[in-house]
Write a protein that holds these residues in place. Sequence first.
Motif, mmCIF file in Angstrom:
data_model
loop_
_atom_site.group_PDB
_atom_site.id
_atom_site.type_symbol
_atom_site.label_atom_id
_atom_site.label_comp_id
_atom_site.label_asym_id
_atom_site.label_seq_id
_atom_site.Cartn_x
_atom_site.Cartn_y
_atom_site.Cartn_z
ATOM 1 N N ALA A 211 68.346 56.100 22.747
ATOM 2 C CA ALA A 211 68.507 56.358 24.235
ATOM 3 C C ALA A 211 70.002 56.831 24.403
ATOM 4 N N ARG A 212 70.873 56.084 23.770
ATOM 5 C CA ARG A 212 72.692 56.529 23.872
ATOM 6 C C ARG A 212 72.606 57.848 23.315
ATOM 7 N N ALA A 213 72.240 58.061 22.060
ATOM 8 C CA ALA A 213 72.174 59.339 21.223
ATOM 9 C C ALA A 213 71.635 60.469 22.102
ATOM 10 N N GLU A 214 70.752 60.198 23.020
ATOM 11 C CA GLU A 214 70.403 61.387 23.953
ATOM 12 C C GLU A 214 71.013 61.657 25.093
ATOM 13 N N GLY A 215 72.028 60.646 25.196
ATOM 14 C CA GLY A 215 73.145 60.904 26.300
ATOM 15 C C GLY A 215 72.745 60.089 27.659
ATOM 16 N N LEU A 216 71.867 59.301 27.255
ATOM 17 C CA LEU A 216 70.927 58.323 28.410
ATOM 18 C C LEU A 216 71.912 56.978 28.380
ATOM 19 N N ARG A 217 71.445 56.290 29.446
ATOM 20 C CA ARG A 217 72.209 54.925 29.464
ATOM 21 C C ARG A 217 70.859 53.728 29.562
ATOM 22 N N PRO A 218 70.715 52.954 28.824
ATOM 23 C CA PRO A 218 69.718 51.872 28.838
ATOM 24 C C PRO A 218 70.558 50.940 29.461
ATOM 25 N N ARG A 219 69.904 50.526 30.665
ATOM 26 C CA ARG A 219 70.222 49.545 31.667
ATOM 27 C C ARG A 219 69.851 48.284 31.369
ATOM 28 N N ALA A 220 68.493 47.881 31.117
ATOM 29 C CA ALA A 220 67.979 46.554 30.974
ATOM 30 C C ALA A 220 66.793 46.819 29.911
ATOM 31 N N CYS A 221 66.314 45.668 29.373
ATOM 32 C CA CYS A 221 64.721 45.519 28.688
ATOM 33 C C CYS A 221 64.072 44.502 29.503
ATOM 34 N N TYR A 222 62.934 44.838 30.084
ATOM 35 C CA TYR A 222 62.059 44.035 30.521
ATOM 36 C C TYR A 222 61.185 43.173 29.545
ATOM 37 N N VAL A 223 61.150 41.869 29.719
ATOM 38 C CA VAL A 223 60.397 41.143 28.567
ATOM 39 C C VAL A 223 59.866 39.993 29.262
ATOM 40 N N MET A 224 58.703 39.465 29.055
ATOM 41 C CA MET A 224 57.788 38.263 29.347
ATOM 42 C C MET A 224 57.687 37.447 28.243
ATOM 43 N N PRO A 225 58.655 36.382 27.786
ATOM 44 C CA PRO A 225 58.485 35.744 26.662
ATOM 45 C C PRO A 225 57.545 34.606 26.637
ATOM 46 N N ASP A 226 56.881 34.242 27.827
ATOM 47 C CA ASP A 226 55.922 33.324 27.846
ATOM 48 C C ASP A 226 54.493 33.731 28.221
ATOM 49 N N PHE A 227 53.326 33.727 27.221
ATOM 50 C CA PHE A 227 52.178 34.134 27.259
ATOM 51 C C PHE A 227 51.992 35.553 28.166
ATOM 52 N N ALA A 228 52.380 36.604 27.705
ATOM 53 C CA ALA A 228 52.782 37.809 28.507
ATOM 54 C C ALA A 228 51.314 38.394 28.986
ATOM 55 N N ASN A 229 51.555 39.087 29.974
ATOM 56 C CA ASN A 229 50.513 39.681 30.485
ATOM 57 C C ASN A 229 50.581 41.068 30.126
ATOM 58 N N PRO A 230 49.876 41.890 29.329
ATOM 59 C CA PRO A 230 48.514 41.633 29.169
ATOM 60 C C PRO A 230 48.308 40.924 27.757
ATOM 61 N N SER A 231 49.189 40.952 26.955
ATOM 62 C CA SER A 231 49.071 40.650 25.423
ATOM 63 C C SER A 231 48.630 39.132 25.134
ATOM 64 N N GLY A 232 49.198 38.141 25.939
ATOM 65 C CA GLY A 232 49.112 36.667 25.776
ATOM 66 C C GLY A 232 50.048 35.981 24.744
ATOM 67 N N THR A 233 51.224 37.021 24.119
ATOM 68 C CA THR A 233 51.844 36.616 22.827
ATOM 69 C C THR A 233 53.226 35.925 23.476
ATOM 70 N N SER A 234 53.761 35.312 22.965
ATOM 71 C CA SER A 234 55.008 34.649 23.349
ATOM 72 C C SER A 234 56.121 34.859 22.098
ATOM 73 N N ILE A 235 57.429 34.652 22.584
ATOM 74 C CA ILE A 235 58.616 34.899 21.788
ATOM 75 C C ILE A 235 58.961 33.245 21.271
ATOM 76 N N ASP A 236 59.206 33.383 20.152
ATOM 77 C CA ASP A 236 59.566 31.960 19.527
ATOM 78 C C ASP A 236 61.295 31.702 19.901
ATOM 79 N N LEU A 237 61.430 30.554 19.782
ATOM 80 C CA LEU A 237 62.938 30.092 20.018
ATOM 81 C C LEU A 237 63.913 30.780 19.393
ATOM 82 N N ALA A 238 63.548 30.842 17.762
ATOM 83 C CA ALA A 238 64.593 31.773 17.012
ATOM 84 C C ALA A 238 64.859 33.281 17.461
#
Length: 467
Positions: A206-233
């Motif tokens: 994105a930055r190489a294209e001249g854009l500014r990534p402001r944030a990343c949206y994430v649902m670390p616990d039992f995500a909607n819709p996937s149900g997946t979770s991100i481990d502690l590490a």
Amino acid sequence: MRRPGRGPRPADDHGRLNVDGGRPVEVAMDVDLDVADLHPAVDDPALNSMNFLNEVAQRYPAAVSLAAGRPYEEFFDVADLHRHLETFRAHLVDDLGYGPEQVHRTLFQYGRTKGIIHDLVARNLAVDERITVDPESIVVTVGCQEAMLLVLRALRAGPRDVLLAVAPTYVGLTGAARLVDLPVRPVAGGPTGIDLADLREQVRRARAEGLRPRACYVMPDFANPSGTSIDLADRRRLLDLAAEEDLLLIEDNPYGLFHADGAQRVPTLKALDTGRRVVYLGSFAKTVLPGARVGYLVADQRVRDSDGTVGPLADQLAKIKSMVTVNTSAIAQAVVGGALLAHGGSLVAANVRERAAYARNLRHLVAGLERRFPAPSPVSWNVPAGGFFAVLTVPFPVDDALLRRSAQEYGVLWTPMAHFYDDTAPVAALRLSISAVTCEQIDVGLDRLAALIADELARAAAPAALA
């Protein structure tokens, strides 16, 4: 809006003219605006998605719904509303020293934009999540959906700004981003919840294209819709990456309390956040009462105002809220506040029965899938460690037309996973929800779903046999 000189004419509910009380006849409707004259978001698939799914559910009320992500209803009790409201009133008097006039004004009048239960929310975060924040860093919102909108509106400062989001992505986030003209770029998720290498690649691309990534949206616990979770590490690595790339993380956590049997709760990103990288979104819809429509955000990032004063990002978000909803219902906040007070600030303690019900239903769903699709089978599914959702993968495209047929001919509802991807590519998967059904309904729904899948497999095999 009616054009000048045109009087009202009787029509039925479908806009068809009734002539002399007789049989309706189709007529052309006057058009005063074209959708092309409105904001592009109103005709965007992301905004149409929820309405479509609700429309299907309403049209086929007898169908078993494995689609709705609504909380379990068995434990709802009208008496709780009165009890929680009285508990909060007593808190105002006994703990805060309010007199009768202050109590009445707090409950009946327009309220503080940032909320009247911010101190109780802060206590809940400390008790349940080990998150320590100044209550002034909290804005109590009209559901978590408003919290998303406020954050995205603030972050979208110019046309170069983009948002990253782990795919598949909750459609409410995508829709909110559309409303504020903030493009969303997908980041690979996968079975571990997030592909950190792909996140770094997307930021740099994105930055190489001249854009500014402001944030990343994430649902670390039992995500909607996937149900997946991100481990502690990986949570720690994600925070490190955000610091290295100077990126905010928007953590959405509506399901974190509902871990399944034997699963251990993992600290939230915000609990691990030592550099104020995380804007935290929370909701009381799943843990207290969906009808109250109360959510909140934690935005403790420091912002220098135009007059030189420094305060939390929450102050800036409250300015936006004041022009959107003015304030969140005091009565709804009071009910939520009373529930928090009744359980010593802990929603873990308040949701013991609910957690057990969701864990039971998830276990029942997985066992039911194993019985109906024994190995070897072209059908597969994931086994989340908690939450409301699981994903079923099938060897054929899953779209809205198939959902309609499933509802009409087979009597079972589910959600096409295509709704959670920001493109038009076919997706051979569907989301199953276990939150608002009984085990008996799960069995009936899975029987009907298995029949649909068997027929689809036979339909796909027929041309091959003829060839």
